[in-house]
Scaffold this active site. Sequence first.
Site, mmCIF file in Angstrom:
data_model
loop_
_atom_site.group_PDB
_atom_site.id
_atom_site.type_symbol
_atom_site.label_atom_id
_atom_site.label_comp_id
_atom_site.label_asym_id
_atom_site.label_seq_id
_atom_site.Cartn_x
_atom_site.Cartn_y
_atom_site.Cartn_z
ATOM 1 C CG ASN A 123 -4.133 -8.131 -4.278
ATOM 2 O OD1 ASN A 123 -3.463 -7.423 -5.042
ATOM 3 N ND2 ASN A 123 -4.460 -7.742 -3.059
ATOM 4 C CG ASP A 132 -3.915 -8.540 1.355
ATOM 5 O OD1 ASP A 132 -4.005 -8.756 0.133
ATOM 6 O OD2 ASP A 132 -3.505 -7.470 1.834
ATOM 7 C CG HIS A 171 0.519 -8.651 0.294
ATOM 8 N ND1 HIS A 171 -0.485 -7.754 0.588
ATOM 9 C CD2 HIS A 171 1.466 -8.473 1.242
ATOM 10 C CE1 HIS A 171 -0.155 -7.084 1.668
ATOM 11 N NE2 HIS A 171 1.011 -7.499 2.088
ATOM 12 C CD GLU A 213 5.066 -6.774 -5.623
ATOM 13 O OE1 GLU A 213 4.145 -6.295 -6.290
ATOM 14 O OE2 GLU A 213 5.425 -6.290 -4.544
HETATM 15 C C1 GAR Z 1 2.604 -3.961 -5.283
HETATM 16 O O1 GAR Z 1 3.788 -3.799 -4.574
HETATM 17 C C2 GAR Z 1 1.675 -4.920 -4.603
HETATM 18 O O2 GAR Z 1 2.370 -5.935 -4.000
HETATM 19 C C3 GAR Z 1 0.974 -4.017 -3.628
HETATM 20 O O3 GAR Z 1 0.770 -2.826 -4.322
HETATM 21 C C4 GAR Z 1 1.786 -2.667 -5.274
HETATM 22 C C5 GAR Z 1 1.153 -2.429 -6.615
HETATM 23 O O4 GAR Z 1 2.116 -2.338 -7.633
HETATM 24 N N1 GAR Z 1 -0.274 -4.559 -3.221
HETATM 25 C C6 GAR Z 1 -0.615 -4.713 -1.950
HETATM 26 O O5 GAR Z 1 0.086 -4.391 -1.028
HETATM 27 C C7 GAR Z 1 -1.973 -5.363 -1.763
HETATM 28 N N2 GAR Z 1 -2.283 -5.428 -0.394
HETATM 29 P P1 GAR Z 1 2.233 -1.021 -8.490
HETATM 30 O O6 GAR Z 1 2.506 0.118 -7.522
HETATM 31 O O7 GAR Z 1 3.319 -1.288 -9.425
HETATM 32 O O8 GAR Z 1 0.894 -0.862 -9.132
#
Ligand code: GAR
Length: 189
Positions: free
Chosen positions: A102, A145, A104, A174
């Site tokens: 995952n 997490d 974050h 990311e």
């Molecule tokens: C990202 O910002 C990721 O870090 C977050 O969801 C988004 C997914 O990316 N995940 C979390 O916060 C996990 N707890 P996306 O919207 O481009 O698919």
Amino acid sequence: MTLSSGASRGSNLLAIHRYFAQNSLPVTIACAVFTNPDSPAIGKCHQLDISTELISVKDMSNFENRILELIHSRNISLVALCGFMRKLSKWFLNEAGIPVLNIHPALLPAYGGKGMYGMNVHQAVFAAGEAVSGASVHIVNAQYDRGPVISQKVVDISLCKCAEDIADLILKIEHQIYAPAIYEALNKA
Ligand code: GAR
């Protein structure tokens, strides 16, 4: 395989696909699983010929069983969560027997951040006046997490004027770190 909830914008999923394609890596996203038919990323997957599945999370036990079936039938080597906001059970993670990763949009306390902050992470980081933020890729364990971090990038956010500036900067980070971390984990598995 990627898993995405309704809140996902699909930007990480598409950045992973782009990284594999641009670097001609022998890896494909065999299946992108969505939990919500309205997810904007579904149409983008179709344009790119990424196979999609729609599986509801109303019954998590059914969801996990369907994912296990897909892992076996499509010979999946790794699951990357891309905006998937549910906990996966310890049973599922053991049965899957492959890395589940995952990403974050924050730093774990052990790496210089103050925590994960939940959904409003960038607002919380801005309000706390933190000088740095970043993104963390971790192995998913039953605490969601809290699994071991396998890749992380820290950035100076002192010039960010608002939470949205931080969000834009961290999303770019990311996109830079998730795909290489996935590729490395695949090579180690
Ligand atoms: C990202 O910002 C990721 O870090 C977050 O969801 C988004 C997914 O990316 N995940 C979390 O916060 C996990 N707890 P996306 O919207 O481009 O698919």
